[in-house]
Design a protein around this motif. Structure first.
Motif, short mmCIF file in Angstrom:
data_model
loop_
_atom_site.label_atom_id
_atom_site.label_comp_id
_atom_site.label_asym_id
_atom_site.label_seq_id
_atom_site.Cartn_x
_atom_site.Cartn_y
_atom_site.Cartn_z
N ALA A 185 -54.23 44.16 -46.89
CA ALA A 185 -54.86 43.71 -45.65
C ALA A 185 -56.18 44.43 -45.41
CB ALA A 185 -53.92 43.93 -44.47
N ASN A 186 -56.20 45.73 -45.63
CA ASN A 186 -57.43 46.49 -45.43
C ASN A 186 -58.51 46.07 -46.43
OD1 ASN A 186 -57.37 48.81 -43.31
ND2 ASN A 186 -55.31 48.75 -44.17
N LYS A 187 -58.12 45.88 -47.69
CA LYS A 187 -59.10 45.44 -48.70
C LYS A 187 -59.66 44.07 -48.37
CE LYS A 187 -56.69 47.81 -52.45
NZ LYS A 187 -55.75 47.56 -53.57
N GLN A 188 -58.76 43.13 -48.06
CA GLN A 188 -59.23 41.77 -47.77
C GLN A 188 -60.11 41.75 -46.52
OE1 GLN A 188 -55.84 39.07 -47.65
NE2 GLN A 188 -56.19 38.55 -49.79
N GLY A 189 -59.77 42.54 -45.52
CA GLY A 189 -60.59 42.60 -44.33
C GLY A 189 -61.98 43.11 -44.62
N ARG A 190 -62.07 44.15 -45.42
CA ARG A 190 -63.38 44.70 -45.77
C ARG A 190 -64.20 43.70 -46.58
NH1 ARG A 190 -66.05 49.55 -46.08
NH2 ARG A 190 -67.45 49.82 -47.83
N ILE A 191 -63.55 43.00 -47.51
CA ILE A 191 -64.25 42.01 -48.32
C ILE A 191 -64.73 40.84 -47.46
CG2 ILE A 191 -63.89 40.28 -50.13
CD1 ILE A 191 -62.12 42.48 -51.51
N ALA A 192 -63.86 40.38 -46.56
CA ALA A 192 -64.27 39.31 -45.64
C ALA A 192 -65.46 39.76 -44.80
CB ALA A 192 -63.10 38.91 -44.74
N GLY A 193 -65.41 40.98 -44.29
CA GLY A 193 -66.50 41.50 -43.49
C GLY A 193 -67.81 41.62 -44.27
N THR A 194 -67.70 42.01 -45.52
CA THR A 194 -68.89 42.12 -46.37
C THR A 194 -69.55 40.76 -46.56
OG1 THR A 194 -67.96 44.02 -47.54
CG2 THR A 194 -69.74 42.82 -48.64
N ALA A 251 -48.97 30.61 -46.07
CA ALA A 251 -50.10 31.51 -45.81
C ALA A 251 -51.40 30.71 -45.91
CB ALA A 251 -50.10 32.65 -46.82
N ILE A 252 -52.43 31.18 -45.21
CA ILE A 252 -53.72 30.49 -45.22
C ILE A 252 -54.38 30.69 -46.59
CG2 ILE A 252 -55.99 30.36 -44.15
CD1 ILE A 252 -54.66 31.64 -41.63
N ARG A 253 -54.68 29.58 -47.24
CA ARG A 253 -55.25 29.69 -48.59
C ARG A 253 -56.72 30.10 -48.51
NH1 ARG A 253 -53.29 28.01 -53.28
NH2 ARG A 253 -51.88 26.44 -52.40
N VAL A 254 -57.05 31.15 -49.27
CA VAL A 254 -58.44 31.65 -49.30
C VAL A 254 -58.89 31.77 -50.75
CG1 VAL A 254 -58.30 32.91 -47.11
CG2 VAL A 254 -57.61 34.06 -49.23
N ASN A 255 -60.22 31.76 -50.92
CA ASN A 255 -60.77 32.01 -52.25
C ASN A 255 -61.05 33.51 -52.40
OD1 ASN A 255 -63.19 32.54 -50.89
ND2 ASN A 255 -64.11 30.56 -51.40
N SER A 256 -61.72 33.90 -53.45
CA SER A 256 -61.94 35.32 -53.72
C SER A 256 -62.87 35.97 -52.69
CB SER A 256 -62.50 35.52 -55.12
OG SER A 256 -63.76 34.89 -55.25
N ARG A 257 -63.62 35.14 -51.94
CA ARG A 257 -64.51 35.67 -50.90
C ARG A 257 -63.84 35.65 -49.53
NH1 ARG A 257 -68.91 33.65 -49.47
NH2 ARG A 257 -70.26 35.49 -49.59
N ASN A 292 -72.29 40.03 -50.87
CA ASN A 292 -71.32 39.34 -51.72
C ASN A 292 -70.26 40.31 -52.22
OD1 ASN A 292 -72.32 36.58 -51.86
ND2 ASN A 292 -74.11 37.47 -52.89
N ALA A 293 -69.01 39.94 -52.03
CA ALA A 293 -67.89 40.75 -52.51
C ALA A 293 -66.74 39.82 -52.86
CB ALA A 293 -67.46 41.77 -51.47
N GLU A 294 -65.96 40.21 -53.84
CA GLU A 294 -64.82 39.40 -54.26
C GLU A 294 -63.54 40.22 -54.24
OE1 GLU A 294 -65.68 35.88 -57.23
OE2 GLU A 294 -66.27 37.81 -58.11
N PHE A 295 -62.46 39.59 -53.80
CA PHE A 295 -61.14 40.19 -53.88
C PHE A 295 -60.61 39.91 -55.29
CE2 PHE A 295 -56.45 39.89 -53.14
CZ PHE A 295 -56.26 41.23 -52.84
N LYS A 296 -60.45 40.96 -56.07
CA LYS A 296 -60.07 40.78 -57.47
C LYS A 296 -58.62 40.34 -57.65
CE LYS A 296 -64.14 42.16 -58.74
NZ LYS A 296 -65.14 41.18 -59.18
N GLY A 297 -57.76 40.71 -56.68
CA GLY A 297 -56.37 40.30 -56.80
C GLY A 297 -55.42 41.48 -56.70
#
Length: 449
Positions: free
Chosen positions: A305-314, A265-271, A320-325
């Motif tokens: 997927a929906n959460k990560q998409g919204r965070i990426a879009g933000t 999978a493509i490695r991403v950080n919290s943003r 600034n938004a972070e994916f908590k996990g």
């Protein structure tokens, strides 16, 4: 104003696109989607095949025209991105209808290519009547076969995970004879064996055959599928569904020099950033940080997927938004049985070298004196030293989702197993006992010191 290019038009991609538009009203947003349909509910496909969801349109959140009209997003359907140049900041896409190449520049790129169904190199996977289930066209193909070929009676499902079991139910509802084959020694490997056994019991009780520890060797037929051959036997089949999991569509990212993580999978950080600053990734193609494991993982689910998409879009839109996990929470229905899990199972805890204890109880989903109190099995896993709750599994015939969400919340915020007793959970005889089954399990765990 910046130009945003998004590869992939499903949950993560379109969540990001609409969020960018909210934050950047004048930005140019371009989406390339390999398929013909945007933003649909993949998890609803088995229920569409079962006839519980009337039409495919019911699964589609918004059409191309709706996205273009409301959000002013340029969308190219049936366009496969074949090349990313992170130096000159452009992508090359192939129009699948006429094979013409389209080259587009970007300031920021989001890769939301999702996952693809795994199909092993077995002989016969190209036979008529053999398919995976990943898209609406896949589902429509299955329904067309069922409608046009009344002789289809025997269905073999290869794989006993979430989709495999949901498809077994779908075909059962349609009155077909269903056979499940899995190479593992249990169904649904995300559960511990004794909890997964309830699924096997439920399936066999309702006439679905289950064969475990069998390795598929080939799929046989003359033009059309006739049987599935394993290392232990041969099963007659009029239709075969291969459902052994998905893998991330990450090859195009790898070719562009983007770092990959677990299961490629493509490695991403919290943003949701990759190792290339102006390239982001989200959804089933990206890694998901696991709060309990405290490391990147790959657990592809629509909610994530929906959460990560919204965070990426933000973040792409300038905020600034972070994916908590995640904690790996999932719930499913197997005929009349409900199954859910969150956090770690025993296999995962052992792999992390965690010294843990478990407790398992049998209870009822509401007050026993109130009519129709259904059986409920709960298993909790917790650290031996500080008693931190690590995982939970709930199986039963009602009330499973209520309990797993309590456990997911508790694990997310690092609660101890004993602290579950302090929660002020709802009670009335039609809904619960005075001690919720989760709290009952916590009380039993007090004896494990």
């Amino acid at each position: 104003m910046s130009k945003y290019v998004i590869i992939g038009g499903d949950a993560a991609g379109m969540s990001a696109a609409t969020q960018i538009r909210r934050l950047q009203p004048d930005a140019e947003i371009v989406v390339f989607e390999k398929g013909e349909i945007l933003s649909y509910a993949q998890c609803g496909l088995p229920y569409y095949i079962a006839g519980l969801v009337p039409t495919a349109e019911d699964l589609i959140a918004r059409t191309k025209e709706q996205f273009e009209e409301k959000y002013k997003i340029t969308i190219h359907l049936k366009h496969e991105v074949t090349f990313i140049d992170p130096v000159s900041n452009h992508v090359t896409a192939l129009a699948l209808d006429n094979q013409e190449e389209v080259v587009t520049n970007y300031d920021y790129l989001l890769i939301a290519t999702g996952g693809e169904a795994i199909v092993p190199p077995w002989k016969g996977t190209d036979l008529d009547g053999v398919t995976v289930l990943k898209t609406i066209p896949d589902a429509n193909r299955i329904l067309k076969w069922l409608d046009e070929r009344k002789e289809i009676q025997k269905v073999v499902i290869i794989g006993g995970g979430y989709i495999g079991l949901e498809m077994a139910e779908a075909f059962h509802i349609r009155g077909k004879e269903v056979q499940i084959i899995d190479i593992a020694d249990q169904l649904n490997a995300s559960f511990d064996p004794e909890m997964a056994e309830h699924a096997k019991t439920e399936l066999e009780k309702q006439g679905i055959k289950v064969s475990l520890q069998e390795e598929v060797k080939e799929i046989k037929g003359e033009g059309r599928v006739q049987s599935v051959v394993t290392d232990k036997g041969e099963y007659s089949a009029d239709l075969v569904v291969i459902s052994i999991g998905i893998r991330p569509n990450s090859e195009i990212a790898k070719q562009a020099g983007i770092e990959l993580g677990p299961r490629n999978a493509i490695r991403v950080n919290s943003r949701m950033q990759t190792n290339i600053e102006n390239i982001y990734a989200a959804g089933d193609c990206a890694t998901h940080y696991h709060l309990v494991k405290q490391q990147d993982d790959y657990i592809p689910l629509g909610t994530t997927a929906n959460k990560q998409g919204r965070i990426a879009g933000t973040n792409l839109g300038g905020r600034n938004a972070e994916f908590k996990g995640i904690v790996g929470t999932a719930v499913m229905k197997v005929l009349d049985l409900e199954m859910a899990r969150t956090g770690l199972n025993e296999k995962e805890a052992k792999a992390l070298n965690i010294d843990y204890e478990t407790v398992t109880i049998k209870s009822r989903h509401h007050a026993t004196y109130y009519p129709n109190a259904e059986r409920l099995f709960i298993k909790l896993i917790f650290k031996k030293d500080d008693r931190t709750l690590l995982g939970g599994q709930v199986v039963g015939y009602a009330g499973v989702d209520k309990r797993i969400d309590v456990l997911a919340m508790a694990i997310t915020f690092g609660m101890k197993i004993d602290e579950l007793q302090d929660l002020d959970l709802s009670y009335a005889p039609p809904f619960n006992g005075v001690w919720d089954p989760v709290q009952q399990a916590s009380r039993v765990a007090e004896k494990v010191k």
